[in-house]
Design an enzyme around this catalytic site. Structure first.
Site, mmCIF file in Angstrom:
data_model
loop_
_atom_site.group_PDB
_atom_site.id
_atom_site.type_symbol
_atom_site.label_atom_id
_atom_site.label_comp_id
_atom_site.label_asym_id
_atom_site.label_seq_id
_atom_site.Cartn_x
_atom_site.Cartn_y
_atom_site.Cartn_z
ATOM 1 N N GLY A 160 0.840 -1.185 0.000
ATOM 2 C CA GLY A 160 0.000 0.000 0.000
ATOM 3 C C GLY A 160 0.875 1.235 0.000
ATOM 4 N N ARG A 182 -3.095 -8.261 -2.020
ATOM 5 C CA ARG A 182 -4.320 -8.997 -2.386
ATOM 6 C C ARG A 182 -4.417 -9.203 -3.891
ATOM 7 N NH1 ARG A 182 -8.601 -5.472 0.958
ATOM 8 N NH2 ARG A 182 -7.096 -3.893 0.326
ATOM 9 N N ARG A 241 1.327 -4.694 12.405
ATOM 10 C CA ARG A 241 0.693 -4.966 13.691
ATOM 11 C C ARG A 241 1.332 -6.214 14.284
ATOM 12 N NH1 ARG A 241 -1.571 -0.490 15.600
ATOM 13 N NH2 ARG A 241 -3.484 0.154 14.541
ATOM 14 N N ASP A 265 8.816 -3.320 15.593
ATOM 15 C CA ASP A 265 8.269 -2.102 16.175
ATOM 16 C C ASP A 265 6.952 -2.392 16.897
ATOM 17 O OD1 ASP A 265 8.175 0.793 16.573
ATOM 18 O OD2 ASP A 265 6.508 0.779 15.153
ATOM 19 N N GLU A 270 1.412 -6.039 22.937
ATOM 20 C CA GLU A 270 2.103 -4.855 23.424
ATOM 21 C C GLU A 270 1.238 -4.060 24.406
ATOM 22 O OE1 GLU A 270 1.619 -1.498 20.025
ATOM 23 O OE2 GLU A 270 2.848 -3.221 19.420
ATOM 24 N N HIS A 288 6.916 0.701 19.451
ATOM 25 C CA HIS A 288 5.858 1.151 18.543
ATOM 26 C C HIS A 288 6.011 2.649 18.230
ATOM 27 C CE1 HIS A 288 1.478 0.188 17.177
ATOM 28 N NE2 HIS A 288 2.089 0.997 16.326
#
Length: 322
Positions: A160, A182, A241, A265, A270, A288
């Site tokens: 993306g 995708r 994520r 990250d 978390e 993060h």
């Protein structure tokens, strides 16, 4: 930040978790802001004030679950700070006709920069070398070799906006680009190699970078099989994520040398980080902070405010999710 407007002073908002202090101050100066994380008796608050709350302010960390959404009968909008919105129950919001917004676009560069920093830190053993020097070991012993990025394949899961920025940076370091999406993209350079399966992407990658959205559809997208395909000389970088990676499988792969290293990250639970990861020299751990620059956080705050004020002023938002 936008100027104060008398028309919003009587609008009740619920902020789920603490955001930037200046953002909290700005919103609190122009709306009737309730701070959810400071409320001890939440049931009593909902009985007293729940019917008046018309907006939720949240982030990709705090979200808004179905129970909270359903407890606010006058809710009109959920404005979120960050590009990821998987902790928000979008289906519950949609069913209620509640608008949901996020802050995409403005953080792409900084997240891509962080991905490249992690690629370099793991491959060149930057954090490990820093610890080596600080421990006073340099005068007594030599430090081992790292690996260069140039000439290697950077596999990107999720091409993306952020993924494309990562690709541009990796190419500048002389890396070839392969990607999983995708569907194949027609708006990227023709020499980018499209792979329709994450495991297959891992098998052709020297560095596998994760830039996919979170949520149920990508949970444990990277499992033991993908890590095996990445192999003992491969590096995993996650700026997506934590839920995208099976963290137990990752720990096992790192401990047995199934992959060469990881730059992370984000984490599955978390801010809790497995102690096994902390004990490994070939892992670089960040709290993060991929979008954590003054410039980007200011731009995110401005976009959140534009969505918030746009909805309650003109029923118009800039970056609508639903």
């Amino acid at each position: 930040m936008t100027a104060a407007t008398a028309s919003t002073q009587n609008i009740d908002l619920l902020m789920v978790g603490p955001l930037l202090p200046e953002l909290i101050q700005d919103i609190g100066s122009r709306y009737r802001l309730h701070r959810w994380w400071e409320i001890e008796d939440r049931a009593a608050f909902l009985r007293t004030h729940g019917a008046a709350v018309r907006g939720i302010v949240t982030s990709g960390r705090f979200g808004a679950d179905k129970a909270l959404i359903d407890s606010l009968p006058a809710l009109e909008a959920i404005v979120s700070f960050g590009v990821g919105y998987d902790p928000i129950d979008v289906d519950a919001a949609r069913a209620r006709g509640v608008v949901v917004t996020n802050t995409p676009g403005v953080l792409d560069d900084c997240v891509a920069d962080t991905a490249l920093a992690l690629m370099l830190a793991v491959s060149r053993r930057i954090a490990e070398a820093d610890r080596f020097v600080r421990a006073g070991r340099w005068p007594k012993e030599g430090f081992g070799l790292g690996r260069k990025l140039g000439g290697k394949v950077c596999g990107i899961a999720g091409l993306g906006n952020i993924g494309r920025q990562i690709a541009a940076r990796a190419e500048a370091f002389g890396m070839a680009i392969a990607y999983y999406n995708r569907r194949a993209r027609s708006d990227v350079p023709a020499h980018y190699r499209y792979v329709d399966d994450v495991r297959a992407l891992a098998s052709v990658s020297d560095v596998l970078v994760l830039a996919v959205p979170g949520g149920a559809s990508t949970r444990h997208l990277v499992d033991a099989g993908v890590l095996d395909a990445l192999g003992p000389e491969g590096v995993l970088v996650n700026v997506a994520r934590g839920t995208v990676v099976d963290e137990v499988a990752l720990v096992q792969a790192l401990q047995r040398g199934g992959i060469a290293g990881a730059g992370l990250d984000v984490f599955e639970h978390e801010p809790q980080v497995p102690t096994e990861l902390m004990a490994l020299d070939n892992v670089v751990l960040l709290p993060h902070i991929a979008s954590g620059t003054v410039e980007t956080r200011r731009a995110m705050a401005d976009l959140l405010l534009a969505n918030l004020d746009g909805w309650f002023g003109e029923r118009q938002v800039k970056t609508r999710v639903v």
